[in-house]
Design a protein around this motif. Structure first.
Motif, short mmCIF file in Angstrom:
data_model
loop_
_atom_site.label_atom_id
_atom_site.label_comp_id
_atom_site.label_asym_id
_atom_site.label_seq_id
_atom_site.Cartn_x
_atom_site.Cartn_y
_atom_site.Cartn_z
N GLU A 1 0.84 -1.21 0.00
CA GLU A 1 0.00 0.00 0.00
C GLU A 1 0.88 1.25 0.00
OE1 GLU A 1 -4.03 -1.62 2.25
OE2 GLU A 1 -2.75 -0.17 3.28
N THR A 2 0.24 2.37 -0.34
CA THR A 2 0.95 3.64 -0.49
C THR A 2 0.31 4.70 0.40
OG1 THR A 2 1.35 3.05 -2.79
CG2 THR A 2 1.72 5.36 -2.22
N THR A 3 1.14 5.56 0.99
CA THR A 3 0.59 6.63 1.82
C THR A 3 -0.24 7.59 0.96
OG1 THR A 3 2.63 7.89 1.54
CG2 THR A 3 2.42 6.60 3.56
N GLU A 4 -1.19 8.28 1.60
CA GLU A 4 -2.11 9.15 0.83
C GLU A 4 -1.39 10.28 0.13
OE1 GLU A 4 -5.34 10.31 3.33
OE2 GLU A 4 -6.27 8.33 3.15
N ASP A 5 -0.27 10.73 0.71
CA ASP A 5 0.48 11.80 0.05
C ASP A 5 1.32 11.27 -1.12
OD1 ASP A 5 2.50 10.44 1.35
OD2 ASP A 5 3.07 12.10 2.68
N GLY A 6 1.25 9.96 -1.35
CA GLY A 6 1.96 9.38 -2.50
C GLY A 6 3.47 9.28 -2.29
N LYS A 7 3.91 9.57 -1.08
CA LYS A 7 5.37 9.60 -0.83
C LYS A 7 5.97 8.21 -0.65
CE LYS A 7 6.93 13.92 -0.52
NZ LYS A 7 8.06 14.36 -1.35
N ILE A 8 5.30 7.38 0.16
CA ILE A 8 5.91 6.12 0.58
C ILE A 8 4.99 4.95 0.27
CG2 ILE A 8 6.87 4.81 2.53
CD1 ILE A 8 8.35 7.33 2.46
N SER A 9 5.54 3.92 -0.33
CA SER A 9 4.81 2.65 -0.40
C SER A 9 5.65 1.60 0.31
CB SER A 9 4.53 2.27 -1.85
OG SER A 9 5.68 2.40 -2.64
N LEU A 10 4.98 0.56 0.77
CA LEU A 10 5.64 -0.43 1.61
C LEU A 10 5.37 -1.83 1.07
CD1 LEU A 10 7.17 -0.83 4.35
CD2 LEU A 10 4.91 -1.08 5.42
N GLU A 11 6.42 -2.64 1.11
CA GLU A 11 6.30 -4.00 0.57
C GLU A 11 7.30 -4.88 1.32
OE1 GLU A 11 6.52 -5.77 -3.95
OE2 GLU A 11 8.13 -4.44 -3.39
N HIS A 12 6.92 -6.14 1.57
CA HIS A 12 7.95 -7.04 2.10
C HIS A 12 8.63 -7.73 0.95
CE1 HIS A 12 5.97 -10.95 1.61
NE2 HIS A 12 4.85 -10.35 1.93
N LEU A 13 9.94 -7.92 1.10
CA LEU A 13 10.74 -8.45 0.00
C LEU A 13 11.25 -9.84 0.32
CD1 LEU A 13 13.18 -5.47 -0.67
CD2 LEU A 13 11.04 -5.96 -1.86
N GLU A 14 11.59 -10.56 -0.74
CA GLU A 14 12.38 -11.78 -0.57
C GLU A 14 13.85 -11.38 -0.64
OE1 GLU A 14 11.11 -14.19 0.60
OE2 GLU A 14 9.01 -14.29 -0.02
N CYS A 15 14.71 -12.39 -0.49
CA CYS A 15 16.14 -12.15 -0.29
C CYS A 15 16.73 -11.18 -1.34
CB CYS A 15 16.90 -13.46 -0.35
SG CYS A 15 18.64 -13.31 0.07
N ASN A 16 17.40 -10.15 -0.86
CA ASN A 16 17.97 -9.14 -1.77
C ASN A 16 19.50 -9.21 -1.86
OD1 ASN A 16 16.01 -6.81 -2.96
ND2 ASN A 16 18.16 -6.29 -3.19
N ALA A 17 20.06 -10.37 -1.51
CA ALA A 17 21.50 -10.62 -1.68
C ALA A 17 22.37 -9.67 -0.85
CB ALA A 17 21.89 -10.58 -3.15
N ALA A 18 21.96 -9.43 0.39
CA ALA A 18 22.77 -8.62 1.29
C ALA A 18 22.69 -9.20 2.70
CB ALA A 18 22.31 -7.17 1.27
N CYS A 19 22.66 -10.54 2.77
CA CYS A 19 22.38 -11.23 4.03
C CYS A 19 23.40 -10.92 5.13
CB CYS A 19 22.33 -12.73 3.78
SG CYS A 19 21.46 -13.14 2.27
N ASP A 20 24.64 -10.63 4.72
CA ASP A 20 25.65 -10.30 5.73
C ASP A 20 25.43 -8.90 6.31
OD1 ASP A 20 26.25 -9.52 3.13
OD2 ASP A 20 28.41 -9.78 3.33
N PHE A 21 24.44 -8.18 5.82
CA PHE A 21 24.09 -6.87 6.36
C PHE A 21 22.69 -6.89 6.99
CE2 PHE A 21 27.12 -5.97 2.95
CZ PHE A 21 28.02 -5.11 3.57
N ALA A 22 22.20 -8.09 7.32
CA ALA A 22 20.83 -8.23 7.83
C ALA A 22 20.65 -7.52 9.17
CB ALA A 22 20.51 -9.72 7.99
N PRO A 23 19.44 -7.00 9.41
CA PRO A 23 18.30 -6.95 8.49
C PRO A 23 18.39 -5.79 7.50
CG PRO A 23 17.65 -6.31 10.73
CD PRO A 23 19.11 -6.54 10.76
#
Lengths: 241, 438
Positions: free
Chosen positions: A122-144
């Motif tokens: 979903e996206t904030t009403e001001d259109g600034k921020i949307s939020l999503e959960h991701l699968e692995c983004n290849a940066a596991c040594d920097f988790a989370p």
């Protein structure tokens, strides 16, 4: 909060703007031995104009490649990076694949949902921020890990992630951990993905701390790969035996 | 004692490591110069002799793969580099491309010359914007310096390289799905045979190699096959990145000879975080069966890990300590496979979504007596029956977790996992809050 209404995209794919996009499309198509290979970058291109892939954007891609809109739609809906509804100027992804989830990604995602009043996708009403959960983004040594417009924000906490989205909403300059000096917008990011450079490759660090963990230890302990001269001599010796 | 052998990461601690100038100061592109004076087949033989095996997970001998290209096929040949790094836990190729993209570009030039290809592609996952910038920058620098393009270094050899950004699909790491995606289709795997060597991109002879495999080639050309095989074991030669993540003190990239053990790597990484002990780990990503503390001394090479019931995979060592619920982790991984299944074959598409439902139930302490058998039965119908290796890989964590931690799945018939293993105790900041409380 709700997702904004789909805006009118008629002006984007007509007139001078269309002529400009057709030039871009030609350049993309010219990179490949066969035109259809240009479809993924073309979808990134139309997303860079509208912030998402609209039906008009699909029709534009189809016309450039001589495909049907059904053929293009089939591709556009297969890949998660193509959004069929507008997302925020800053698209925030929280990795909740198990390694990150266990290290705190689940808590970060929950904190951001509450802080922003959003559910997944979903996206904030001001259109600034949307939020999503991701699968692995290849940066596991920097988790989370949190990604904003596909730039790395390493080693996050719920507090740092909340501050990050607050700063984005306030229009403050935000710097990725391993990325350019300043975050670009979602549309600008999509244009880079389509293959148009923004001239910022040399900005930012060459490596993060975790990337250097092994090298630093090797330097400290004087460890290195074998000396090629020594292995060559040994091979000669064995060869003459 | 095994020691680290930084080769690809050797220059990462200089701020300009990603530039052509810095790469050349460390001897960069001298291997290409040397390669261009050799017969292409001699380079293939050299890579064969080195014992280099694919670094993308499967471990197929790289030189042999190159040798499979048919000699009599008149169609153009292609080199496609798989930079779609997405296997959970795997995080080596992206930092490599960020810090040292020229190692890959030089490797592409050498490999293309060796297989007589004049067009190479790098398929890089789309979700890593700065990695894509750096890679494109390196390719542009190489063109400008005459290291790519027409008549490379005056040799008469021409090569074009295109960096192609994906759009978010784990399945595109599978080589034939990657080719479909690069052709502009949905990324779905193809039936093999024919293999890409015979009918790959645009049905032309194609070599698909992982980033780290190709980036290792310049060092082999520069230093010799003996140098490379002096590292590692007899059948698993050379060096590779071991990526430690999770509950270790210093997670990160450790470039070591194959055959190093987790005990040695943990010692280098400062051990498990304070006050905790190792519970389970993956040797090579979420598609490789998990290991436990009892496997800590197994040499991390293809043969030894295989003999112990898992796979070396991508050397993605995800480390979990005793605070972690194995049910929670396996549920998360299967949600991932269910989400990423391309839907082409029934066992993977249906099997994973059913397993998600069963695992969510067990995690919530609402499992039934039959659930473990149901999971094993689904895995039995998935493994070896799915279209591609990704379906097979999904079963790895389920069957191995039940094998080593069956009691946790049984406990899921009455107690939620978050009560047995409070989730706030696993986080990166959990130890700090314990100290603050005390």
């Amino acid at each position: 909060m709700s997702t904004p209404q789909t805006p009118d995209s008629s002006g984007i794919f007509s007139g001078e703007n269309r002529a400009r996009l057709e030039m871009d499309a030609k350049e993309i198509i010219s990179r490949y031995p066969k035109p259809r290979s240009a479809l993924l970058p073309l979808l990134h291109l139309v997303q860079s104009e509208e912030g998402y892939v609209s039906n008009e954007g699909i029709a534009f891609c189809a016309e450039q490649l001589g495909l049907t809109t059904a053929e293009v739609t089939a591709v556009a809906t297969f890949y998660t990076m193509y959004k069929r509804r507008p997302v925020g100027e800053y698209h925030v992804g929280v990795c909740t694949n198990p390694l990150c989830a266990v290290m705190g990604g689940d808590e970060i995602f929950a904190a951001l949902k509450e802080h922003l009043g959003l559910e997944n996708d979903e996206t904030t009403e001001d259109g600034k921020i949307s939020l999503e959960h991701l699968e692995c983004n290849a940066a596991c040594d920097f988790a989370p890990v949190v990604m904003v417009n596909w730039e790395f924000f390493d080693n996050q906490t719920p507090e740092s992630a909340k501050k990050l989205v607050d700063d984005l909403r306030l229009g403050k300059d935000v710097k990725p951990t391993r990325g350019p000096d300043r975050l670009c917008t979602w549309k600008q990011a999509s244009r880079v993905l389509a293959g148009f450079d923004d001239g910022r490759a040399a900005e930012g660090p060459q490596a993060g701390e975790a990337s250097l963990a092994g090298l630093r230890l090797a330097r400290e302990r004087g460890w290195q790969a074998p000396d090629p001269a020594a292995t060559a001599a040994k091979a000669d010796e064995e060869g003459t035996k | 004692m095994t020691t680290l052998t930084p080769v690809l990461s050797r220059n990462w601690d200089r701020a300009d490591s990603f530039t052509l100038a810095a790469y050349r100061e460390n001897g960069g592109y001298e291997a290409l110069r040397k390669a261009l004076t050799m017969q292409p087949d001699a380079i293939v033989d050299l890579v064969k002799a080195s014992g280099l095996r694919g670094r993308g997970g499967a471990g197929f001998p790289t030189g042999m793969k190159w040798g499979f290209l048919p000699k009599d096929n008149p169609k153009p040949r292609y080199l496609v580099v798989n930079a779609d790094e997405s296997e959970p836990g795997t995080c080596k190729d992206m930092p490599l491309l960020l810090a040292n993209p020229h190692a890959l570009v030089e490797g592409i030039a050498i490999a293309s010359y060796a297989i007589n290809s004049h067009q190479a592609f790098v398929y890089v996952r789309g979700e890593v914007l700065h990695v894509i910038r750096r890679l494109r920058h390196a390719v542009a620098e190489a063109y400008e310096a005459g290291l790519l393009g027409k008549d490379i270094l005056g040799s008469g050899f021409d090569l074009d390289v295109v960096v192609h950004a994906g759009a978010g699909a784990y399945i595109c790491g599978e080589e034939t799905a990657l080719l479909d995606s690069l052709e502009g289709y949905r990324g779905q795997p193809r039936l093999k045979p024919p293999f890409p060597a015979v009918a790959g991109l645009y049905a032309s002879p194609t070599v698909v190699n992982n980033v780290e495999s190709i980036a290792s080639v310049p060092s082999i050309v520069a230093n010799g096959a003996e140098w490379f095989s002096s590292m590692g074991t007899e059948k698993s030669a050379g060096f590779g990145f071991f990526s430690l993540s999770g509950h270790v003190k210093r997670p990160g990239q450790y470039e070591a000879p194959l055959g190093v053990t987790l005990r040695e790597l943990l010692d280098m990484a400062g051990g498990i975080r304070d006050g905790h002990r190792l519970k389970f780990w993956t040797p090579g990503g979420s598609s490789t069966p998990i290991f436990t503390e009892e496997h800590i001394d197994i040499p991390l090479d293809f043969e030894s890990v295989g003999a112990a019931g898992s796979m070396l995979g991508t050397r993605a060592l995800q480390i979990f300590d005793e605070t972690t619920s194995v049910v929670r982790v396996v549920r998360g991984w299967i949600e991932f496979y269910a989400h990423e299944s391309c839907g082409k074959c029934t066992p993977c598409r249906e099997g994973n979504s059913w397993m998600v439902q069963v695992l969510r139930r067990i995690e919530a302490g609402k499992g039934t007596q039959e659930d473990i058998d149901t999971l094993l039965d689904i895995c039995d119908n998935l493994l070896g029956r799915s279209f591609c290796a990704l379906g097979d890989g999904a079963t790895s964590s389920v069957t191995s977790a039940i094998k080593y931690f069956r009691e946790e799945f049984t406990a899921g018939t009455h107690t939620p996992a978050w009560e047995l293993f409070p989730y706030q105790r696993t986080t990166r900041w959990a130890n700090e809050s314990v100290e603050e409380d005390a």
